[in-house]
Scaffold this motif. Structure first.
Motif: not given
Length: 405
Positions: A345-374
């Protein structure tokens, strides 16, 4: 015919690629809208744009063939050829979707009942002489600010303008493609055309036999469009992790296609006229082609060839931009969800992906960074997270202020 010949002429590959990207994305929007509204007029616009894409495709290939002088050039230009070919595949798929309408191939009403939730509302309008929009620029009429409706394309004298900006003036007889909320579209349509806006008749609810097939194809459509967005993001930022998300999405669409075909066959055994499901089958096949094309766009990044600068430059200069921002610790977004911050609403932009840093990765199970799509409204954003977003340049500026860049 001689008038259909395309001769070589010096062109900017960057400009051609940007136009192909904009055209391909517009074709996806228009083709599904033609199905939703059962609109021959919108379907005809799709075929007109498909013809334009064929010319762009030839021009791009001619220029790239002349640019390759040695094996090193060929290697660096291979990903560019993949992007060119992928845009053409998306165009062909959109044409096949439009033909479902134009050739009355057959599509159950259940499809129309499901699609409104899957796409933004799109309308086609002709500017009449005397309209308050005629002979004024988009900046002067502040269309998007006042109504939430955006002009995404203009056809004038047979030529398409795919990147209308604030300085673009509308003229009488222009054919304008509008996108936005239904209420705003109604107001803009009536002002632009001096005709009463008649929304499409509400379709019947999906039948039980077809419900699962329709749900599958709507999900395939959403995932394919997301894959295209992420694919362009991967080449723009030369990001292998984002390209790997495209690979996963393409595999998921393939799996959905198999389930979709099974549900269609099952529904065919329970309907009086199975031939009426042909359009649904064609829609599913075309949707899968779009996801395959997305994978081709990101192929060079996946294989370590990298991104040719001309592709990144073309994506940056296209109509809807893809941007990447890192959330600042002092940002108003840090520590909140996308919904709480009302980012759309505020920007009109659609967030298509977020990369979380410093959290457990769903790929490796280890702390690092991981992408959340949509990501959705409940997705939490923290300082240091990276956002990929798509929208207008004005919206990108608003998002930059929000994240603190």
């Amino acid at each position: 015919m001689d008038d259909d010949r395309v001769a070589y002429e010096p062109v900017s590959v960057k400009d051609v690629l940007a136009e192909m990207k904009d055209t391909a994305e517009l074709l996806i929007d228009l083709s599904y809208s033609a199905v939703l509204f059962g609109s021959d007029a919108i379907a005809e616009e799709v075929l007109d744009l498909e013809s334009q894409m064929e010319v762009l495709h030839l021009k791009a290939r001619m220029s790239l063939l002349l640019a390759a002088r040695n094996p090193s050039d060929a290697e660096s230009l291979a990903p560019v050829l993949a992007v060119v070919g992928a845009a053409e595949k998306i165009s062909d798929a959109a044409g096949d979707i439009a033909k479902v309408v134009l050739e009355d191939i057959g599509l159950p009403e259940a499809m129309r009942a499901a699609l409104p939730e899957a796409i933004e509302a799109i309308e086609r309008a002709s500017v009449v002489s005397g309209s308050k929009y005629a002979d004024r620029t988009l900046g002067e009429v502040t269309l998007e600010t006042e109504t939430g409706v955006r002009v995404i394309a203009v056809r004038r004298d047979g030529e398409w303008l795919l990147n209308p900006g604030p300085e673009t003036a509308l003229r009488a007889a222009d054919v304008v493609i509008l996108r936005g909320p239904r209420e705003g579209l109604s107001e803009v349509y009536e002002t632009m055309t001096d005709e009463t806006y008649v929304p499409p008749d509400p379709p019947e609810a999906p039948s039980q036999d077809l419900e699962r097939a329709v749900d599958s194809i709507v999900l395939m459509k959403n995932m394919s469009e997301l894959a295209v967005d992420l694919a362009y993001g991967s080449v723009l930022f030369d990001s292998k992790p984002v390209a790997e998300e495209v690979l996963e999405l393409e595999a998921e669409v393939d799996a959905l296609q198999s389930r979709f075909e099974a549900w269609v066959l099952r529904a065919a055994s329970r309907t009086d006229d199975p031939v009426n499901l042909r359009g649904l089958v064609q829609l599913g096949r075309a949707t899968e082609v779009i996801s395959d094309a997305a994978l081709e766009i990101s192929e060079g990044v996946l294989r370590g060839i990298g991104t040719h600068p001309v592709v990144a430059a073309a994506v940056e200069e296209s109509d809807e931009v893809i941007v990447r921002f890192t959330v600042d610790p002092d940002s108003r977004l840090a520590g909140r969800t996308l919904g709480d911050a009302a980012v759309k609403t505020e920007t009109g932009m659609r967030i298509i992906a977020v990369r979380h840093t410093g959290r457990e990765s769903r790929r490796t199970g280890r702390e690092g960074s991981d992408w959340v799509v949509s990501p959705g409204a409940t997705t939490e954003i923290e300082a240091g997270d990276v956002l990929l977003a798509k929208g207008t340049r004005t919206g990108a500026d608003r998002l930059a202020d929000l994240v603190g860049e």
